[in-house]
Design a protein around this motif. Structure first.
Motif, PDB file in Angstrom:
ATOM      1  N   GLU A   1       4.387   6.344  13.656  1.00 49.77           N
ATOM      2  CA  GLU A   1       3.366   6.237  12.516  1.00 49.77           C
ATOM      3  C   GLU A   1       2.801   4.695  12.586  1.00 49.77           C
ATOM      4  OE1 GLU A   1       3.357   8.519  10.152  1.00 49.77           O
ATOM      5  OE2 GLU A   1       4.785   9.543  11.351  1.00 49.77           O
ATOM      6  N   ILE A   2       2.770   3.355  12.960  1.00 45.36           N
ATOM      7  CA  ILE A   2       2.145   3.029  12.692  1.00 45.36           C
ATOM      8  C   ILE A   2       1.316   3.073  13.847  1.00 45.36           C
ATOM      9  CG2 ILE A   2       1.733   0.037  13.700  1.00 45.36           C
ATOM     10  CD1 ILE A   2       4.909  -0.437  11.851  1.00 45.36           C
ATOM     11  N   VAL A   3       1.828   3.162  14.967  1.00 46.77           N
ATOM     12  CA  VAL A   3       0.912   3.379  16.007  1.00 46.77           C
ATOM     13  C   VAL A   3      -0.498   4.125  15.516  1.00 46.77           C
ATOM     14  CG1 VAL A   3       0.055   4.734  18.174  1.00 46.77           C
ATOM     15  CG2 VAL A   3       2.548   2.646  18.312  1.00 46.77           C
ATOM     16  N   LYS A   4       0.143   5.501  14.716  1.00 44.28           N
ATOM     17  CA  LYS A   4      -1.351   6.079  14.386  1.00 44.28           C
ATOM     18  C   LYS A   4      -1.979   5.664  13.621  1.00 44.28           C
ATOM     19  CE  LYS A   4       1.739  11.004  14.693  1.00 44.28           C
ATOM     20  NZ  LYS A   4       2.128  11.791  13.263  1.00 44.28           N
ATOM     21  N   GLN A   5      -1.372   4.137  13.441  1.00 48.75           N
ATOM     22  CA  GLN A   5      -2.717   3.716  12.391  1.00 48.75           C
ATOM     23  C   GLN A   5      -3.778   3.321  13.138  1.00 48.75           C
ATOM     24  OE1 GLN A   5      -0.743   1.856   8.692  1.00 48.75           O
ATOM     25  NE2 GLN A   5       0.684   3.247   9.325  1.00 48.75           N
ATOM     26  N   PHE A   6      -3.433   2.225  14.362  1.00 45.57           N
ATOM     27  CA  PHE A   6      -4.370   2.070  15.004  1.00 45.57           C
ATOM     28  C   PHE A   6      -5.532   3.020  15.395  1.00 45.57           C
ATOM     29  CE2 PHE A   6      -1.042  -0.648  15.456  1.00 45.57           C
ATOM     30  CZ  PHE A   6      -1.697  -2.519  15.649  1.00 45.57           C
ATOM     31  N   LYS A   7      -5.258   4.097  15.450  1.00 45.55           N
ATOM     32  CA  LYS A   7      -6.342   5.503  16.006  1.00 45.55           C
ATOM     33  C   LYS A   7      -7.285   5.455  14.106  1.00 45.55           C
ATOM     34  CE  LYS A   7      -3.335   7.449  19.484  1.00 45.55           C
ATOM     35  NZ  LYS A   7      -3.096   8.424  19.695  1.00 45.55           N
ATOM     36  N   ASN A   8      -8.143   4.125  14.513  1.00 44.19           N
ATOM     37  CA  ASN A   8      -8.811   4.699  12.768  1.00 44.19           C
ATOM     38  C   ASN A   8     -10.139   4.178  13.073  1.00 44.19           C
ATOM     39  OD1 ASN A   8      -9.905   2.658  10.511  1.00 44.19           O
ATOM     40  ND2 ASN A   8      -8.175   4.321   9.290  1.00 44.19           N
ATOM     41  N   HIS A   9     -11.089   3.852  12.624  1.00 42.96           N
ATOM     42  CA  HIS A   9     -12.444   3.550  13.692  1.00 42.96           C
ATOM     43  C   HIS A   9     -12.735   2.153  12.488  1.00 42.96           C
ATOM     44  CE1 HIS A   9     -16.353   2.672  12.823  1.00 42.96           C
ATOM     45  NE2 HIS A   9     -16.234   2.754  11.465  1.00 42.96           N
ATOM     46  N   TRP A  10     -11.582   2.041  11.623  1.00 43.20           N
ATOM     47  CA  TRP A  10     -12.304   0.277  10.882  1.00 43.20           C
ATOM     48  C   TRP A  10     -11.204  -0.479  11.867  1.00 43.20           C
ATOM     49  CZ3 TRP A  10     -16.066  -0.178   8.305  1.00 43.20           C
ATOM     50  CH2 TRP A  10     -16.764   0.584   7.307  1.00 43.20           C
ATOM     51  N   VAL A  11     -10.432  -0.303  12.101  1.00 45.16           N
ATOM     52  CA  VAL A  11      -8.992  -1.022  13.106  1.00 45.16           C
ATOM     53  C   VAL A  11      -9.279  -0.870  14.143  1.00 45.16           C
ATOM     54  CG1 VAL A  11      -6.552  -0.980  14.353  1.00 45.16           C
ATOM     55  CG2 VAL A  11      -7.479   0.042  11.591  1.00 45.16           C
ATOM     56  N   MET A  12      -9.942   0.072  15.289  1.00 41.06           N
ATOM     57  CA  MET A  12     -10.561  -0.088  16.077  1.00 41.06           C
ATOM     58  C   MET A  12     -11.905  -0.894  16.405  1.00 41.06           C
ATOM     59  SD  MET A  12     -11.050   0.457  19.584  1.00 41.06           S
ATOM     60  CE  MET A  12      -9.482   1.311  19.627  1.00 41.06           C
ATOM     61  N   LYS A  13     -12.971  -0.818  15.175  1.00 42.51           N
ATOM     62  CA  LYS A  13     -13.702  -2.152  14.442  1.00 42.51           C
ATOM     63  C   LYS A  13     -13.572  -3.470  14.939  1.00 42.51           C
ATOM     64  CE  LYS A  13     -17.945  -2.728  12.437  1.00 42.51           C
ATOM     65  NZ  LYS A  13     -18.807  -2.354  10.690  1.00 42.51           N
ATOM     66  N   GLU A  14     -12.112  -3.458  14.049  1.00 38.16           N
ATOM     67  CA  GLU A  14     -11.888  -5.775  14.614  1.00 38.16           C
ATOM     68  C   GLU A  14     -11.179  -5.251  15.857  1.00 38.16           C
ATOM     69  OE1 GLU A  14     -11.806  -7.899  12.238  1.00 38.16           O
ATOM     70  OE2 GLU A  14     -12.926  -6.084  11.277  1.00 38.16           O
ATOM     71  N   ILE A  15     -10.797  -4.604  16.728  1.00 33.07           N
ATOM     72  CA  ILE A  15      -9.983  -4.527  17.665  1.00 33.07           C
ATOM     73  C   ILE A  15     -11.417  -5.378  19.020  1.00 33.07           C
ATOM     74  CG2 ILE A  15      -8.928  -3.682  19.639  1.00 33.07           C
ATOM     75  CD1 ILE A  15      -7.830  -1.946  18.514  1.00 33.07           C
TER      76      ILE A  15
END
Length: 265
Positions: A200-214
């Motif tokens: 469930e937490i891994v799914k939250q990484f698949k997000n535009h804003w999270v990827m932008k921060e990475i």
């Protein structure tokens, strides 16, 4: 060329028979993420390089129907605006798809040189840099620029001269393709962390804003944004030399942040 940059294998380098100084190797490794599955949607008719907004929106909605698509790379743009395309992009992003767009090659030619849909705030807008990390002369300037990637004199598969050979070209389309491949690699790594963080937490990484921060944490200017460079050029080694450290940082800062009261004392 864009597909080859994103996920190509190795191709024979095209040798100019008229150029005796052409000493390029016989095989050229291409592709940032060679293990991904590529889904191609053709939105132009015949040899035309122009597509209607209806065709682009229809292609994006066809992609949405496939649950296996994690990244969309749009290496085209328009000076106009389409609510239909915005709606289709919104649907993809709502489903966790990362949308990467080429900024344009217009430099200062127009009052708004960054193309649509790259100028939308919830896509990754990619400009081009040259061999020394500085913005390319054709890369546009605007507050929408997020990052720069290699797009100047890029060698990639090209069948203009001979089928299945490599040629050199420039443009933000190639920079966006490289970033799309990089995002694929990051998502592949994140997908392997299910046992550590939980699915469930891994799914939250698949997000535009999270990827932008990475991506921001692997950029040359993560704490400063400018209209010509965004957060700067991307350096993948910043992530892949210590991926667990960055993923943990993103988890603590974005996925599960702690808030404290701000006061003046």
């Amino acid at each position: 060329m864009c597909a080859g940059i994103l996920c190509g294998k190795s191709f024979p380098y095209y040798h100019d028979p008229q150029n005796e100084s052409d000493i390029n190797p016989s095989d050229f490794p291409c592709g940032v993420a060679p293990d991904v599955t590529l889904v191609v949607c053709k939105v132009t008719s015949g040899a035309s390089k122009t597509a209607s907004s209806f065709a682009v929106a229809h292609a994006l909605r066809c992609i949405k129907q496939s649950e296996d698509v994690d990244v969309v790379c749009l290496t085209m743009g328009s000076l106009g605006f389409s609510f239909d395309v915005v709606s289709a992009i919104d649907e993809l992003i709502h489903n966790g798809v990362i949308v990467v767009c080429a900024a344009s090659n217009y430099c200062h030619q127009f009052s708004q040189p960054i193309c649509f849909p790259a100028r939308l705030g919830h896509v990754l807008c990619i400009g081009s840099h040259g061999p020394h990390g500085k913005p390319s002369s054709f890369s546009p300037i605007g507050q929408e620029i997020d990052f720069l990637a290699p797009g100047e004199n890029v060698a990639a598969p090209n069948s203009t001269f001979i089928a299945n050979h490599v040629a050199v070209d420039s443009g933000t389309s190639y920079a966006a393709s490289a970033v799309a491949g990089l995002v694929c690699l990051i998502l592949q790594y994140i997908s392997s962390l299910g046992d550590k963080f939980g699915t469930e937490i891994v799914k939250q990484f698949k997000n535009h804003w999270v990827m932008k921060e990475i991506l921001r944490k692997m950029s040359t200017c993560p704490g400063r944004h400018t209209d010509d460079e965004g957060f700067g050029a991307l350096n993948p080694l910043q992530f892949f030399q210590r991926p667990d450290h960055i993923i943990q940082m993103i988890h603590d800062e974005v996925i599960n942040p702690a808030f404290t009261e701000l006061s003046q004392e």
